[in-house]
Design an enzyme around this catalytic site. Structure first.
Site, PDB file in Angstrom:
ATOM      1  N   HIS A 192      44.260  33.957  33.541  1.00 47.20           N
ATOM      2  CA  HIS A 192      45.013  34.618  33.170  1.00 47.20           C
ATOM      3  C   HIS A 192      45.734  36.221  32.556  1.00 47.20           C
ATOM      4  CE1 HIS A 192      45.654  32.530  37.230  1.00 47.20           C
ATOM      5  NE2 HIS A 192      46.028  33.096  37.593  1.00 47.20           N
ATOM      6  N   ASP A 442      38.619  31.763  41.439  1.00 55.89           N
ATOM      7  CA  ASP A 442      38.892  30.278  42.102  1.00 55.89           C
ATOM      8  C   ASP A 442      37.424  29.793  42.825  1.00 55.89           C
ATOM      9  OD1 ASP A 442      40.652  29.033  41.557  1.00 55.89           O
ATOM     10  OD2 ASP A 442      41.883  30.401  42.618  1.00 55.89           O
ATOM     11  N   ARG A 452      37.770  27.078  35.577  1.00 60.01           N
ATOM     12  CA  ARG A 452      38.249  28.401  34.597  1.00 60.01           C
ATOM     13  C   ARG A 452      39.078  28.805  33.094  1.00 60.01           C
ATOM     14  NH1 ARG A 452      42.021  31.424  39.621  1.00 60.01           N
ATOM     15  NH2 ARG A 452      42.958  33.214  38.144  1.00 60.01           N
ATOM     16  N   CYS A 489      38.684  40.491  46.006  1.00 64.37           N
ATOM     17  CA  CYS A 489      39.695  40.712  44.933  1.00 64.37           C
ATOM     18  C   CYS A 489      40.385  39.820  43.660  1.00 64.37           C
ATOM     19  CB  CYS A 489      41.681  40.280  45.940  1.00 64.37           C
ATOM     20  SG  CYS A 489      41.698  38.913  46.083  1.00 64.37           S
TER      21      CYS A 489
HETATM   22  C1  PEP Z   1      40.738  34.468  42.539  1.00 64.59           C
HETATM   23  O1  PEP Z   1      40.924  33.468  42.850  1.00 64.59           O
HETATM   24  O2  PEP Z   1      39.901  35.524  42.578  1.00 64.59           O
HETATM   25  C2  PEP Z   1      41.883  35.263  42.879  1.00 64.59           C
HETATM   26  C3  PEP Z   1      42.124  36.807  43.520  1.00 64.59           C
HETATM   27  O3  PEP Z   1      43.015  34.652  42.578  1.00 64.59           O
HETATM   28  P1  PEP Z   1      44.108  34.589  41.107  1.00 64.59           P
HETATM   29  O4  PEP Z   1      43.387  34.397  40.242  1.00 64.59           O
HETATM   30  O5  PEP Z   1      45.610  34.316  40.719  1.00 64.59           O
HETATM   31  O6  PEP Z   1      43.732  32.741  41.110  1.00 64.59           O
HETATM   32 MG    MG Z   2      42.769  32.472  43.195  1.00 65.85          MG
END
Ligand code: PEP
Ligand code: MG
Length: 557
Positions: A192, A442, A452, A489
């Site tokens: 993040h 994910d 991750r 996304c």
């Molecule tokens: C993902 O996992 O690619 C996603 C868009 O959700 P987040 O990164 O918020 O887990």
């Molecule tokens: Mg995700």
């Protein structure tokens, strides 16, 4: 001194492209907590009380000033911390000790211990406030001892922030005018920290294992695309590289949309946002809508579930920023590295495989229902028709139940594909929902069985992993067969080259960090859909991220 000026290079994982040059700053260390100290004499005690109160006030004022400069959840977290520094009970306890002869530093330590014991005994979300209280203690102790305030400093000149790692709330509060690049020892491409750096649009490198060798104050050149941190480069050369990057950035910045390939295939290029302020910033780019609103990021640091009215007003801000355009809202993806005190268990053994995302509704369906009520209320008051999707869907049954709850509120249901099981059963899932959105961050984590957040495993969680792209291809094919849209996304959509491959795999929209929108859109406009398809076929035939990138470069240039 001459040693410090030696040119050295440290490497890490490139996350956000861009070139920046400035002095390195590091978060200041926590002050030493010395518990033993001589008792104050009677006539020292009044002055000591004033010194303590002034120190707490200085800390409070600085946090309030940072809150005023921040937006959204970052501002809320900082304000909550500022009010802790002004807490009458805590200040009163410290003053009582000082009146009995305890020096201010030791009084701050004792008052914190006393309150921490009470908070811990109360348990649950109150117990989690102990960390915040200890942070306030450290700031006040540093102030009393004449040391720099611990945590992220506010630099006087534009600087490069170097850190071991950063909490989401820390990174969210950064001012891109003062922090021109972000480099961390830990973290991965999809951590993040990386996501927020992308949202801020500042160059970012993670997993730079040797970064500790760069001292505070050293002038460093950061190449976010190449993953290089050069200490003490030639100043003229560094300034020229920053200027060259600025010219290129302006060229890309001139892209006005809409997203389409050189031969006219339309691809929505959308923005990922985290609150109303982020959505307004995204609205000033060429993004044709919001492809992912991460609602959980609005409530980080909140102990109590926000009311339906408060939620509706926050969601309404995002809808208002994109009136008449596509807005995809994701229900709370609480858990794992984004825990919400009011929704998650504090003590899961393996949170990434635990109760996160849609699974929080298993133990308390009310949280999901209230959030959907809030989204419906915001949609009604802003005359919007948002698409609403659930995170962490693993089975068609989960998709069906979620879709029912969304449809009864006259909203458009979809789900995220970020667990391999969902990609493998995409056809069955699509029987229940109107769209899919692939979360490659994910999906990579769960496909490759690699955390991750782990810098050691960053090569495995690389979104160019052919196995991950094979699951994207499978999902996109299911969407095509059903005649329903499938977007991406995850961070993969923010990489202009990979974005073209995703389009070739059959993805119909790309949602990326606002700062990446123009780069992705501009690149897409330079390639044909046939080139994208050729790149996709070539990439799927490779066995490693490096070979996949190479194959894509060959097909797309
Ligand atoms: C993902 O996992 O690619 C996603 C868009 O959700 P987040 O990164 O918020 O887990
Ligand atoms: Mg995700």
């Amino acid at each position: 001194m001459s040693e410090q000026r030696e040119r050295t290079t440290v490497r890490g994982t490139p996350v956000v492209p861009g070139v920046a040059y400035g002095p390195a700053i590091w978060p200041a260390p926590r002050p030493a907590l010395i518990v033993e100290a001589p008792t104050l004499s009677e006539d020292e005690r009044d002055t000591a009380q004033t010194t303590f109160v002034d120190a707490a006030k200085a800390v409070e004022d600085r946090l309030r000033a940072r809150a005023a400069a921040a937006t959204g959840s970052a501002a809320e977290v900082l304000l909550a911390n500022a009010s802790m520094a002004a807490d009458r009970g805590w200040i009163g306890a410290a003053r009582k000790s000082i009146a009995a002869g305890v020096p201010p530093v030791q009084a701050a330590i004792a008052a914190t211990e006393q309150f921490a014991a009470v908070f811990t005994k109360l348990g649950g979300v109150t117990a989690e406030r102990v960390t915040d209280l200890e942070d306030i203690r450290d700031r006040v102790v540093a102030e009393l001892s004449g040391e720099s305030e611990p945590g992220i400093p506010t630099p006087a000149v534009p600087s490069v922030l170097c850190a071991d790692d950063l909490a989401p709330a820390d990174t969210a509060g950064l001012d891109p005018a003062r922090i021109v690049a972000l480099v961390t020892v830990r973290g991965g491409q999809t951590s993040h920290t990386a996501i927020i750096a992308r949202q801020l649009g500042i160059p970012c490198i993670v997993a730079a294992a040797e970064l500790r060798s760069v001292p505070a104050g050293a002038l460093i050149l950061v190449d976010g695309a190449g993953g290089e941190i050069v200490s003490n480069p030639d100043p003229e050369e560094a300034t020229a590289l920053v200027e060259q990057y600025r010219v290129e950035r302006d060229r890309i910045g001139a892209w006005t949309g809409p997203g389409r390939t050189a031969d006219g295939l339309t691809v929505d290029v959308l923005a990922n946002v985290q609150d109303g302020a982020g959505a307004r910033a995204a609205a000033s780019t060429a993004a044709s809508g919001v492809g992912l609103f991460r609602t959980e990021l609005c409530f980080l640091g909140r102990d109590v579930e926000p009311t339906v009215d408060e939620q509706a007003s926050i969601y309404g801000e995002v809808m208002d920023a994109f009136t008449g355009k596509k807005v995809v809202i994701r229900t709370l993806d609480a858990g794992s590295d984004k825990p919400l005190a009011f929704a998650n268990h504090a003590d899961e053994a393996n949170p990434a495989l635990g109760v996160r995302g849609i699974r929080i509704a298993w133990q308390d369906k009310g949280i999901l229902d209230r959030q959907l009520d809030a989204i419906a209320a915001a949609a009604a008051s802003t005359s919007s028709s948002p698409w609403v999707m659930a995170p962490m869907i693993a089975t068609p049954d989960e998709a069906r139940e979620f879709a029912e709850a969304v449809r009864v509120r006259n909203l458009i249901p979809g789900v995220m594909v970020e667990i391999p099981a969902a990609a493998l059963l995409a056809e069955q899932i699509l029987e229940h929902v109107e769209f899919l959105s692939i979360g490659t961050n994910d999906l990579a984590q769960y496909t490759m069985a690699a955390d991750r957040m782990s810098s050691e495993l960053a090569a495995l969680t690389d979104p160019w992993q052919p196995a991950v792209l094979a699951l994207v291809a499978r999902t996109a094919a299911a969407g095509k067969a059903a005649g329903k849209p499938v977007g991406v996304c995850g961070e993969a959509a923010s990489d202009p080259l990979l974005a073209c491959v995703l389009v070739g795999l059959g993805v119909t929209s790309l949602s990326c960090a606002a700062a990446a929108v123009a780069g992705v859109g501009a690149k897409l406009g330079t390639v044909t859909s046939a080139q994208c398809e050729a790149a996709a076929t070539a990439v799927l035939a490779t066995g490693s991220p490096a070979a996949a990138r190479e194959a894509a470069v060959a097909a797309l240039s």
